[in-house]
Enzyme design. Structure first.
Site, PDB file in Angstrom:
ATOM      1  N   HIS A   1      -2.493  20.049   6.242  1.00 14.27           N
ATOM      2  CA  HIS A   1      -3.461  18.836   5.862  1.00 14.27           C
ATOM      3  C   HIS A   1      -2.642  17.446   6.152  1.00 14.27           C
ATOM      4  O   HIS A   1      -1.516  17.647   5.712  1.00 14.27           O
ATOM      5  CB  HIS A   1      -3.847  19.292   4.476  1.00 14.27           C
ATOM      6  CG  HIS A   1      -4.264  20.381   4.281  1.00 14.27           C
ATOM      7  ND1 HIS A   1      -5.730  20.818   4.946  1.00 14.27           N
ATOM      8  CD2 HIS A   1      -4.077  21.395   3.703  1.00 14.27           C
ATOM      9  CE1 HIS A   1      -6.055  21.946   4.460  1.00 14.27           C
ATOM     10  NE2 HIS A   1      -4.964  22.462   3.863  1.00 14.27           N
TER      11      HIS A   1
ATOM     12  N   ASN B   1     -10.375   0.591   1.770  1.00  6.02           N
ATOM     13  CA  ASN B   1      -9.050   0.675   1.704  1.00  6.02           C
ATOM     14  C   ASN B   1      -8.807   0.445   0.332  1.00  6.02           C
ATOM     15  O   ASN B   1      -8.758  -0.806  -0.331  1.00  6.02           O
ATOM     16  CB  ASN B   1      -8.357  -0.247   2.554  1.00  6.02           C
ATOM     17  CG  ASN B   1      -6.686  -0.338   2.530  1.00  6.02           C
ATOM     18  OD1 ASN B   1      -6.498   0.227   1.677  1.00  6.02           O
ATOM     19  ND2 ASN B   1      -6.111  -0.961   3.482  1.00  6.02           N
TER      20      ASN B   1
ATOM     21  N   HIS C   1      12.365   1.435   4.982  1.00  2.71           N
ATOM     22  CA  HIS C   1      11.942   0.248   5.163  1.00  2.71           C
ATOM     23  C   HIS C   1      12.472  -0.593   6.066  1.00  2.71           C
ATOM     24  O   HIS C   1      13.734  -0.514   6.723  1.00  2.71           O
ATOM     25  CB  HIS C   1      12.957  -0.071   3.861  1.00  2.71           C
ATOM     26  CG  HIS C   1      12.502  -1.472   3.161  1.00  2.71           C
ATOM     27  ND1 HIS C   1      12.187  -2.406   3.745  1.00  2.71           N
ATOM     28  CD2 HIS C   1      12.168  -1.735   1.859  1.00  2.71           C
ATOM     29  CE1 HIS C   1      11.649  -3.581   2.784  1.00  2.71           C
ATOM     30  NE2 HIS C   1      11.773  -3.107   1.811  1.00  2.71           N
TER      31      HIS C   1
ATOM     32  N   HIS D   1     -14.536   5.340   4.920  1.00  2.01           N
ATOM     33  CA  HIS D   1     -15.917   5.441   5.003  1.00  2.01           C
ATOM     34  C   HIS D   1     -16.380   5.258   3.731  1.00  2.01           C
ATOM     35  O   HIS D   1     -17.375   4.400   3.309  1.00  2.01           O
ATOM     36  CB  HIS D   1     -16.412   6.345   5.861  1.00  2.01           C
ATOM     37  CG  HIS D   1     -18.013   6.166   6.009  1.00  2.01           C
ATOM     38  ND1 HIS D   1     -18.851   6.602   5.058  1.00  2.01           N
ATOM     39  CD2 HIS D   1     -18.745   5.532   7.029  1.00  2.01           C
ATOM     40  CE1 HIS D   1     -20.076   6.205   5.466  1.00  2.01           C
ATOM     41  NE2 HIS D   1     -19.777   5.674   6.771  1.00  2.01           N
TER      42      HIS D   1
ATOM     43  N   HIS E   1      -2.731   6.946   4.912  1.00  2.00           N
ATOM     44  CA  HIS E   1      -3.455   5.912   4.341  1.00  2.00           C
ATOM     45  C   HIS E   1      -4.462   5.229   5.219  1.00  2.00           C
ATOM     46  O   HIS E   1      -4.192   4.884   6.575  1.00  2.00           O
ATOM     47  CB  HIS E   1      -2.245   4.766   4.340  1.00  2.00           C
ATOM     48  CG  HIS E   1      -2.593   3.600   3.658  1.00  2.00           C
ATOM     49  ND1 HIS E   1      -3.487   3.470   2.550  1.00  2.00           N
ATOM     50  CD2 HIS E   1      -2.327   2.262   4.246  1.00  2.00           C
ATOM     51  CE1 HIS E   1      -3.925   2.037   2.515  1.00  2.00           C
ATOM     52  NE2 HIS E   1      -3.141   1.354   3.398  1.00  2.00           N
TER      53      HIS E   1
ATOM     54  N   CYS F   1       0.747  -1.305  -0.201  1.00  2.27           N
ATOM     55  CA  CYS F   1      -0.157   0.099  -0.170  1.00  2.27           C
ATOM     56  C   CYS F   1       0.878   1.199   0.108  1.00  2.27           C
ATOM     57  O   CYS F   1       0.371   2.086  -0.254  1.00  2.27           O
ATOM     58  CB  CYS F   1      -0.667  -0.048   1.274  1.00  2.27           C
ATOM     59  SG  CYS F   1      -2.078  -1.189   1.074  1.00  2.27           S
TER      60      CYS F   1
END
Length: 537
Positions: free
Chosen positions: A432, A469, A345, A465, A436, A266
């Site tokens: 802002h 995802n 990572h 919502h 994720h 992702c």
């Protein structure tokens, strides 16, 4: 003593929850209420600890990019102190009356000046502008409510009642509403539990082409003008690649630099941005397109192992397409300028490496397994990422206080007064936040640990919502939400942060070049009036 401290640390990462399982339907305990105790791992409180090596890395980035900005004022200060007290006549006399020049001196001075200017120009990174972006809005016939999801899964005949009950419980607390999108093929009553290559190509092409059609139309750019193309999709990687499918569909030029990133989870959307940025630094006056998507049909699991059923409940259809440019004349129409990308990572750690893992279960059915330790390893990755990002983005006052506290801790490591480090306020660095949208539990934990307000998490919760995802494209649905609400103004800084398998945590920071007007085309236009009120329902 060491084992005691370690045990205490493990207990702090655990949370318990008593779950009412209802009334027992059969057996010796029929008619009796049943309860279960659920033990979960929480995110570590990473605001209470700072790894010094990641702080050093952040300041290394800052110093290497700010070298010329520091040197120039220093030179002006030195020469200013020498000549500030001189009158115009005295200055002219010193420069021309008392100084003798020869050809060698003049040529040497010119050569040094030219060399310095050349080094500066060649080492200076080209600005990367975000012209515009588009997010795929699937058709309404793919819209599935939570109740319909369970009913369709039951009719497919691929799950037993215990697995359906487990997925139903996960969906109720997922934070996903009743309008997310799922491909029809996953509910088809087939003997095989895996989607076919035809299913994957159909899902991917529908999403990518819809997003790209909108992007090219909004920006007024021909596909043949694009010099760099980067596509990321974690689990579906056909031959020819997804990037080749795009080149073929839009008949792009033969010299295009195309890349296809697979298996990176992702957080791959920010990785794709980083690759596109590097390509724009190496190739002048061109456009780059970044496409981020995921094939839900290839994340689908039709077995009984609970750790592999979790992705079924969260992953939904989505795709984003972003147009970048390094042409300075595009400054006038660009919405944002890319400020920073920081990648972390944690794959060297075995627990992190296996926290999100694609494999087969005991019956040979393929799926993605989610480890119980995911929250913990994700917290460590996020801590490392934001610690590195801090020196690049925090206001100078916060950096000064943080750096002073860091020096005091280094000089007096055993001082009791310095046991708790100074924690900078990351809310001062960004207006802002686009975090994720993995799940409600993850967003809740991040909000608590970063001490963010509800307004900071609104875009993330709204995206979860409304769309679920959507993997690597999630952060762009959130930015689209902020633009649709008319909240992005000139000078605002946007922090996009994504995390995924590996385990990786990656951040991108954008600066708005002007006030972004409400778009006329957005995936939020027909439902924006319900947010954020529906999030509290």
């Amino acid at each position: 003593m060491e084992m005691s401290n370690r045990g205490t640390g493990e207990q702090e990462l655990l949370s318990t929850e008593i779950v009412n399982r209802g009334v027992e339907a059969s057996g010796p305990d029929a008619g009796s209420p049943t309860f279960s105790v659920r033990v979960r791992r929480r995110l570590p409180d990473f605001l209470q600890s700072v790894n010094i090596k990641y702080v050093k890395l952040g300041y290394h980035y800052l110093v290497s990019h700010a070298l010329y900005l520091v040197t120039l004022p220093l030179l002006l200060l030195v020469f200013g102190a020498e000549f500030v007290s001189l009158t115009t006549a005295e200055l002219w006399r010193r420069l021309w009356g008392e100084t003798s020049f020869d050809l060698v001196s003049v040529l040497t001075f010119v050569a040094v000046l030219a060399f310095t200017a050349a080094v500066y120009v060649l080492s200076k990174r080209r600005p990367v502008y975000l012209i515009d972006f588009a997010c795929y809005r699937p058709s309404d016939d793919l819209k599935v409510s939570k109740a319909e999801f369970i009913e369709l899964a039951r009719k497919s005949g691929k799950f037993d009642e215990e697995s359906l009950s487990f997925q139903s419980r996960i969906l109720k607390s997922s934070g996903i509403g009743d309008e997310s999108y799922v491909p029809k093929c996953v509910f088809s009553p087939k003997d095989t539990s895996c989607a076919t290559m035809k299913d994957g190509r159909e899902e991917a092409s529908t999403a990518m082409f819809a997003a790209l059609d909108e992007l090219f139309d909004k920006c007024g750019v021909s596909p043949k003008e694009v010099g760099v193309l980067v596509v990321n999709c974690s689990l579906f990687n056909p031959t020819p690649s997804l990037s080749a499918m795009i080149v073929n569909r839009y008949k792009m030029r033969g010299s295009i630099l195309s890349y296809n990133l697979g298996g990176m989870g992702c957080s791959a959307g920010v990785i794709a941005l980083d690759l596109a940025r590097d390509m724009l630094q190496a190739n002048s006056s061109t456009y780059a397109v970044v496409v981020s998507t995921e094939a839900v049909s290839f994340t689908w699991y039709a077995g009984r192992r609970r750790s592999m059923l979790i992705p079924n409940c969260f992953f939904r259809m989505g795709c984003s397409a972003v147009l970048l440019s390094n042409r300075r004349r595009d400054f006038r129409r660009a919405h944002y300028r890319l400020e920073h990308i920081v990648r972390t990572h944690k794959g060297a750690d075995d627990r992190s490496f296996r926290s999100v893992y694609q494999e087969e279960d005991e019956q040979g059915k393929k799926g993605v397994s989610i480890s119980r330790e995911l929250m913990e390893v994700g917290g460590h990755a996020l801590k490392a990422n934001i610690t590195t990002l801090g020196p690049l983005s925090l206001p100078f006052s916060e950096q000064l206080l943080f750096f002073a506290a860091l020096i005091r801790r280094h000089l007096s490591p055993n001082s009791a007064t310095l046991a708790k480090p100074y924690i900078p306020d990351y809310k001062l660095a960004f207006e802002h936040f686009c975090v994720h949208a993995a799940s409600k539990a993850v967003l809740d934990a991040l909000q608590k640990n970063l001490e963010l307000e509800d307004r900071h998490m609104e875009a993330s919760r709204a995206a979860l919502h409304r769309f679920g995802n959507t993997s690597s494209s999630s952060i762009w649905y959130q930015l689209a939400y902020l633009e649709a609400q008319g909240r992005v103004r000139a000078g605002d800084r946007v922090w996009q942060i994504a995390f995924g398998s590996g385990f990786k945590c990656n951040s991108a920071v954008w600066k708005a070049l002007r006030r972004v007007r409400r778009p006329t085309r957005s995936p939020w236009l027909d439902c924006l009036h319900r947010y954020p009120a529906v999030l509290g329902a």
